[in-house]
Design a protein around this motif. Structure first.
Motif, PDB file in Angstrom:
ATOM      1  N   ASN A 238       0.815  -1.216   0.000  1.00 59.38           N
ATOM      2  CA  ASN A 238       0.000   0.000   0.000  1.00 59.38           C
ATOM      3  C   ASN A 238       0.853   1.272   0.000  1.00 59.38           C
ATOM      4  OD1 ASN A 238       0.503  -1.085   2.741  1.00 59.38           O
ATOM      5  ND2 ASN A 238      -0.499   0.783   3.442  1.00 59.38           N
ATOM      6  N   HIS A 239       2.062   1.223   0.580  1.00 59.49           N
ATOM      7  CA  HIS A 239       2.860   2.445   0.669  1.00 59.49           C
ATOM      8  C   HIS A 239       3.443   2.872  -0.680  1.00 59.49           C
ATOM      9  CE1 HIS A 239       3.275   3.609   5.026  1.00 59.49           C
ATOM     10  NE2 HIS A 239       2.485   2.554   5.060  1.00 59.49           N
ATOM     11  N   TYR A 241       1.781   3.161  -3.195  1.00 63.56           N
ATOM     12  CA  TYR A 241       0.738   3.989  -3.796  1.00 63.56           C
ATOM     13  C   TYR A 241       0.645   5.366  -3.152  1.00 63.56           C
ATOM     14  CZ  TYR A 241      -0.332  -0.066  -6.491  1.00 63.56           C
ATOM     15  OH  TYR A 241      -0.225  -1.113  -7.369  1.00 63.56           O
ATOM     16  N   PHE A 242       1.482   5.640  -2.150  1.00 60.84           N
ATOM     17  CA  PHE A 242       1.603   6.993  -1.616  1.00 60.84           C
ATOM     18  C   PHE A 242       2.639   7.799  -2.398  1.00 60.84           C
ATOM     19  CE2 PHE A 242       0.587   5.009   2.773  1.00 60.84           C
ATOM     20  CZ  PHE A 242      -0.762   4.961   2.456  1.00 60.84           C
ATOM     21  N   THR A 283      -5.158  -1.778  -1.923  1.00 55.19           N
ATOM     22  CA  THR A 283      -5.519  -0.368  -2.055  1.00 55.19           C
ATOM     23  C   THR A 283      -5.236   0.187  -3.446  1.00 55.19           C
ATOM     24  OG1 THR A 283      -3.324   0.396  -1.334  1.00 55.19           O
ATOM     25  CG2 THR A 283      -4.977   0.005   0.385  1.00 55.19           C
ATOM     26  N   ALA A 284      -4.678  -0.613  -4.334  1.00 57.82           N
ATOM     27  CA  ALA A 284      -4.189  -0.109  -5.620  1.00 57.82           C
ATOM     28  C   ALA A 284      -5.296   0.532  -6.454  1.00 57.82           C
ATOM     29  CB  ALA A 284      -3.526  -1.231  -6.404  1.00 57.82           C
ATOM     30  N   SER A 287      -6.394   3.899  -5.286  1.00 62.49           N
ATOM     31  CA  SER A 287      -5.347   4.919  -5.347  1.00 62.49           C
ATOM     32  C   SER A 287      -5.483   5.815  -6.568  1.00 62.49           C
ATOM     33  CB  SER A 287      -3.969   4.255  -5.373  1.00 62.49           C
ATOM     34  OG  SER A 287      -3.728   3.629  -6.627  1.00 62.49           O
ATOM     35  N   VAL A 289      -4.194   5.155  -9.491  1.00 68.28           N
ATOM     36  CA  VAL A 289      -3.086   4.956 -10.421  1.00 68.28           C
ATOM     37  C   VAL A 289      -3.601   4.131 -11.590  1.00 68.28           C
ATOM     38  CG1 VAL A 289      -0.764   4.031 -10.745  1.00 68.28           C
ATOM     39  CG2 VAL A 289      -1.398   5.085  -8.566  1.00 68.28           C
TER      40      VAL A 289
END
Length: 395
Positions: A238-239, A241-242, A283-284, A287, A289
């Motif tokens: 998940n990180h 995607y930050f 979470t992708a 996000s 993206v």
């Protein structure tokens, strides 16, 4: 009458500003609880400290109340100031540990009350005990976070595993979270340790780094030396995607790893084959993206349904779709084992497993790692880091 034009605030801007302030209310409420309980325990609960002690102590708590959210905002917000992130993360961990042990200290207060110890002696003993325990745990927790992770060996029986694959060694790292504290030397040491473990397959199961490739490459590039006889594979956490998930997928490919962006590879040993598949983090899709989102059907497309499947998926809760698809073994990270006790109980509210090997459905097994690095607070309390060696057994 003024010659200056009047300033008009657009309704949309006003609403956004109001929503921003409303979002801060829960943050400040939590901060009041996290700092209020320790303030009461150490300073106000019958301790009867001299006035200078009360004043200095209260000022320290007030400075933390202001400094913690400020440092976290500067460090992890738009500014991305690493020095602020280091301060904010350390304060966050220290405040959590102080809060937990201030709550638990009330049991000591009760015991002293039953034993007939009166205030201020009783409350001062409690305050001293909290300070001593918290200081010891923070020193120990920092040492645990920064040390080279221990290797954890786990045998995993897989019914569909061919005889040629019996004893296959999967070395797993995850949640390295290369970030504000430069851990390039630690990264090199982790890579050396991985190479000592004689892996057939090396896996990194997400949360590689906090930040972009440009600012974190120095810490990640030692992974180029990692050795796996059959494969080196990576999936996003998940990180990623930050910051820049696609950038990290591309970078890992440039240093010789297979980025399993909803796809699979097939490895062979002794005449038998194993599907190694990977999916994006849970979470992708949210996000935003483009082209990202966990898709197990795509990851297994055109694969032989009779072959055993090893699946990399960052979050344990992704095991539901894995079980439905008949995956043999999913490996995940994300939980950090709670990282700082007793946060593991809160993690369990969101994830089906916090750590270890578990069974799901008729065929699927899940191994959840405590993680190789740490996120945020540079402490690990009762949740040791690990490099996992999974030995697949025909069973």
């Amino acid at each position: 009458m003024s010659d200056s034009p009047s300033v008009q605030v657009k309704p949309d801007e006003h609403r956004r500003s109001r929503r921003s302030w409303l979002r801060l209310i829960p943050v400040f409420a939590i901060m009041l609880i996290l700092l209020g309980v320790p303030w009461w325990t150490l300073l106000a609960a019958g301790t009867q400290w001299p006035v200078p002690v009360m004043v200095v102590g209260t000022l320290l708590f007030a400075a933390t109340f202001i400094g913690l959210p400020t440092a976290m905002t500067w460090g992890h917000g738009r500014r991305h100031l690493d020095w602020a992130a280091v301060i904010g993360d350390a304060l966050l961990g220290a405040v959590w540990v102080l809060f937990v042990w201030s709550v638990l200290a009330q049991l000591l207060r009760l015991a002293l009350f039953v034993a007939g110890v009166d205030d201020p002696a009783r409350s001062r003993v409690v305050a001293g005990a909290v300070i001593a325990v918290v200081a010891a745990l923070l020193v120990w927790g920092y040492t645990e976070a920064m040390r080279l992770p221990r290797a954890k060996h786990v045998d995993v029986p897989i019914a569909r595993l061919g005889g040629g694959l019996d004893g296959l060694r999967v070395v797993m790292i995850t949640d390295t979270h290369y970030g504000p504290i430069n851990r390039a030397r630690w990264s090199a040491a982790v890579t050396d340790r991985v190479n000592e473990l004689d892996a057939d397959i090396v896996c990194h199961v997400g949360d590689l780094a906090d930040g972009t490739v440009e600012i974190r490459e120095e810490q990640v590039k030692p992974l180029a030396r990692a050795r796996g006889r059959l494969a080196r594979v990576y999936v996003t956490g998940n990180h990623e995607y930050f910051s820049e998930a696609q950038g990290w997928l591309d970078y890992m490919e440039t240093i010789g790893w297979d980025s399993l962006h909803n796809r699979h590879i097939v490895v062979e040993r002794g005449g038998d084959e194993l599907i190694v598949a990977g999916v994006d983090d849970a979470t992708a899709q949210a996000s935003g993206v483009d082209g990202h989102g966990a898709n197990l059907d795509a990851a297994l497309a055109d694969s032989d349904p009779t072959l055993p499947v090893l699946l990399l998926a960052h979050q344990p809760k992704q095991v539901g779709s894995a079980a439905n698809a008949g995956v043999d073994l999913q490996i995940s990270g994300h939980t950090h084992g709670g990282q700082i006790w007793p946060f593991n109980f809160l993690v369990r509210l969101e994830q089906p497993v916090v750590h270890g090997l578990s069974s799901h459905g008729g065929r699927t097994q899940l191994y959840t790692s405590r993680g190789t690095g740490f996120w945020g607070p540079p402490f690990r309390v009762f949740a040791p880091s690990e490099i996992t060696v999974l030995t697949l057994r025909r069973g």
